[in-house]
Design a protein around this motif. Structure first.
Motif, mmCIF file in Angstrom:
data_model
loop_
_atom_site.group_PDB
_atom_site.id
_atom_site.type_symbol
_atom_site.label_atom_id
_atom_site.label_comp_id
_atom_site.label_asym_id
_atom_site.label_seq_id
_atom_site.Cartn_x
_atom_site.Cartn_y
_atom_site.Cartn_z
ATOM 1 N N ASP A 37 0.806 -1.205 0.000
ATOM 2 C CA ASP A 37 0.000 0.000 0.000
ATOM 3 C C ASP A 37 0.846 1.266 0.000
ATOM 4 N N SER A 38 2.038 1.223 0.555
ATOM 5 C CA SER A 38 2.843 2.431 0.651
ATOM 6 C C SER A 38 3.472 2.763 -0.691
ATOM 7 N N ALA A 39 3.806 4.040 -0.892
ATOM 8 C CA ALA A 39 4.324 4.508 -2.182
ATOM 9 C C ALA A 39 5.701 3.946 -2.493
ATOM 10 N N GLY A 40 6.544 3.752 -1.476
ATOM 11 C CA GLY A 40 7.902 3.260 -1.720
ATOM 12 C C GLY A 40 7.936 1.896 -2.376
ATOM 13 N N PRO A 41 7.425 0.861 -1.710
ATOM 14 C CA PRO A 41 7.436 -0.467 -2.319
ATOM 15 C C PRO A 41 6.646 -0.546 -3.622
ATOM 16 N N ALA A 42 5.644 0.308 -3.793
ATOM 17 C CA ALA A 42 4.866 0.295 -5.036
ATOM 18 C C ALA A 42 5.722 0.752 -6.210
ATOM 19 N N ARG A 43 6.818 1.422 -5.942
ATOM 20 C CA ARG A 43 7.692 1.894 -7.016
ATOM 21 C C ARG A 43 8.443 0.737 -7.678
ATOM 22 N N ILE A 44 8.664 -0.349 -6.966
ATOM 23 C CA ILE A 44 9.433 -1.468 -7.522
ATOM 24 C C ILE A 44 8.683 -2.125 -8.683
ATOM 25 N N PRO A 45 7.382 -2.421 -8.557
ATOM 26 C CA PRO A 45 6.673 -2.928 -9.737
ATOM 27 C C PRO A 45 6.677 -1.916 -10.892
ATOM 28 N N GLN A 46 6.596 -0.636 -10.569
ATOM 29 C CA GLN A 46 6.668 0.392 -11.613
ATOM 30 C C GLN A 46 8.047 0.362 -12.278
ATOM 31 N N LEU A 47 9.083 0.203 -11.462
ATOM 32 C CA LEU A 47 10.441 0.109 -11.995
ATOM 33 C C LEU A 47 10.568 -1.095 -12.914
ATOM 34 N N GLU A 48 9.998 -2.216 -12.505
ATOM 35 C CA GLU A 48 10.091 -3.423 -13.332
ATOM 36 C C GLU A 48 9.406 -3.231 -14.687
ATOM 37 N N VAL A 49 8.272 -2.557 -14.692
ATOM 38 C CA VAL A 49 7.585 -2.267 -15.956
ATOM 39 C C VAL A 49 8.461 -1.370 -16.831
ATOM 40 N N LEU A 50 9.066 -0.362 -16.228
ATOM 41 C CA LEU A 50 9.953 0.525 -16.990
ATOM 42 C C LEU A 50 11.146 -0.240 -17.561
ATOM 43 N N ILE A 51 11.714 -1.123 -16.762
ATOM 44 C CA ILE A 51 12.861 -1.904 -17.232
ATOM 45 C C ILE A 51 12.449 -2.735 -18.438
ATOM 46 N N ARG A 52 11.335 -3.437 -18.326
ATOM 47 C CA ARG A 52 10.872 -4.274 -19.445
ATOM 48 C C ARG A 52 10.560 -3.436 -20.687
ATOM 49 N N THR A 53 10.039 -2.240 -20.475
ATOM 50 C CA THR A 53 9.680 -1.369 -21.590
ATOM 51 C C THR A 53 10.917 -0.833 -22.314
ATOM 52 N N HIS A 54 11.969 -0.581 -21.570
ATOM 53 C CA HIS A 54 13.139 0.096 -22.137
ATOM 54 C C HIS A 54 14.383 -0.791 -22.180
ATOM 55 N N LEU A 55 14.213 -2.111 -22.174
ATOM 56 C CA LEU A 55 15.349 -3.034 -22.163
ATOM 57 C C LEU A 55 16.327 -2.798 -23.300
ATOM 58 N N SER A 56 15.837 -2.596 -24.479
ATOM 59 C CA SER A 56 16.727 -2.495 -25.638
ATOM 60 C C SER A 56 17.300 -1.093 -25.821
ATOM 61 N N GLU A 57 16.896 -0.147 -24.979
ATOM 62 C CA GLU A 57 17.304 1.243 -25.159
ATOM 63 C C GLU A 57 18.531 1.637 -24.345
ATOM 64 N N GLY A 58 19.022 0.748 -23.519
ATOM 65 C CA GLY A 58 20.225 1.051 -22.748
ATOM 66 C C GLY A 58 20.037 2.076 -21.641
ATOM 67 N N TRP A 59 18.850 2.126 -21.060
ATOM 68 C CA TRP A 59 18.622 3.072 -19.964
ATOM 69 C C TRP A 59 19.553 2.770 -18.804
ATOM 70 N N GLN A 60 19.966 3.816 -18.117
ATOM 71 C CA GLN A 60 20.800 3.716 -16.924
ATOM 72 C C GLN A 60 19.932 3.960 -15.689
ATOM 73 N N VAL A 61 20.507 3.729 -14.526
ATOM 74 C CA VAL A 61 19.784 3.922 -13.264
ATOM 75 C C VAL A 61 19.200 5.328 -13.198
ATOM 76 N N GLU A 62 19.965 6.307 -13.642
ATOM 77 C CA GLU A 62 19.517 7.704 -13.594
ATOM 78 C C GLU A 62 18.232 7.901 -14.404
ATOM 79 N N ASP A 63 18.150 7.228 -15.543
ATOM 80 C CA ASP A 63 16.959 7.346 -16.398
ATOM 81 C C ASP A 63 15.721 6.799 -15.698
ATOM 82 N N TYR A 64 15.877 5.637 -15.056
ATOM 83 C CA TYR A 64 14.744 5.035 -14.343
ATOM 84 C C TYR A 64 14.334 5.909 -13.161
ATOM 85 N N ALA A 65 15.317 6.400 -12.414
ATOM 86 C CA ALA A 65 15.022 7.250 -11.256
ATOM 87 C C ALA A 65 14.273 8.508 -11.691
#
Length: 151
Positions: A37-65
């Protein structure tokens, strides 16, 4: 169910497979308590979606953040707290899981899988996969096809 859908044919096969895979991921996430329910842990599933979406684009940690509206440091803290992995480790693990999924549920060649995940060198993809899984992508695919599905 996924194995049945994988062996089936028809115009909606891919869509049904994707829906079954998403349903399975949701069930696993609920059982593992990953959806919180809290915003912090909810960010991890959002991060995973972003990673899967941008896998081939070479995003760095800074881009995801930046996309999540967080600092690099805060994202690193959230990843460590929720997964026990650094942000880089979580990205690598997500990438490896996607490689396994593609090898299991598509007929893409190994080098195509690597390219789709942002690897420019097929040999490097094979090395990274072997290091993470303990066997080559070809061996992994052969093992899951003889075992009747992913491990």
């Amino acid at each position: 169910r996924i194995a049945e859908l994988h062996s089936a044919t028809g115009p909606l096969r891919r869509l049904r497979l994707r829906a079954a895979a998403i349903d399975l991921c949701c069930a696993v996430a609920e059982l593992a308590g990953a959806v919180a329910d809290s915003a912090g842990p909810a960010r991890i599933p959002q991060l995973e979606v972003l990673i899967r979406t941008h896998l081939s684009e070479g995003w760095q940690v800074e881009d995801y953040a930046r996309e999540l509206g967080l600092s690099d440091r805060h994202l690193r803290r959230l990843c460590l707290e929720a997964t026990g992995l650094s942000t880089h480790g979580f990205i690598a693990t997500t990438r490896l899981r996607e490689a396994c999924r593609l090898l299991a549920y598509t007929r893409m060649q190994v080098q195509e899988v690597g390219f789709s995940l942002g690897f420019d060198d097929p040999a490097y993809f094979v090395r990274v996969f072997r290091q993470g899984m303990g066997l080559s992508p070809t061996e992994y695919r052969r093992r899951i096809s003889t075992a009747g599905g992913p491990e």
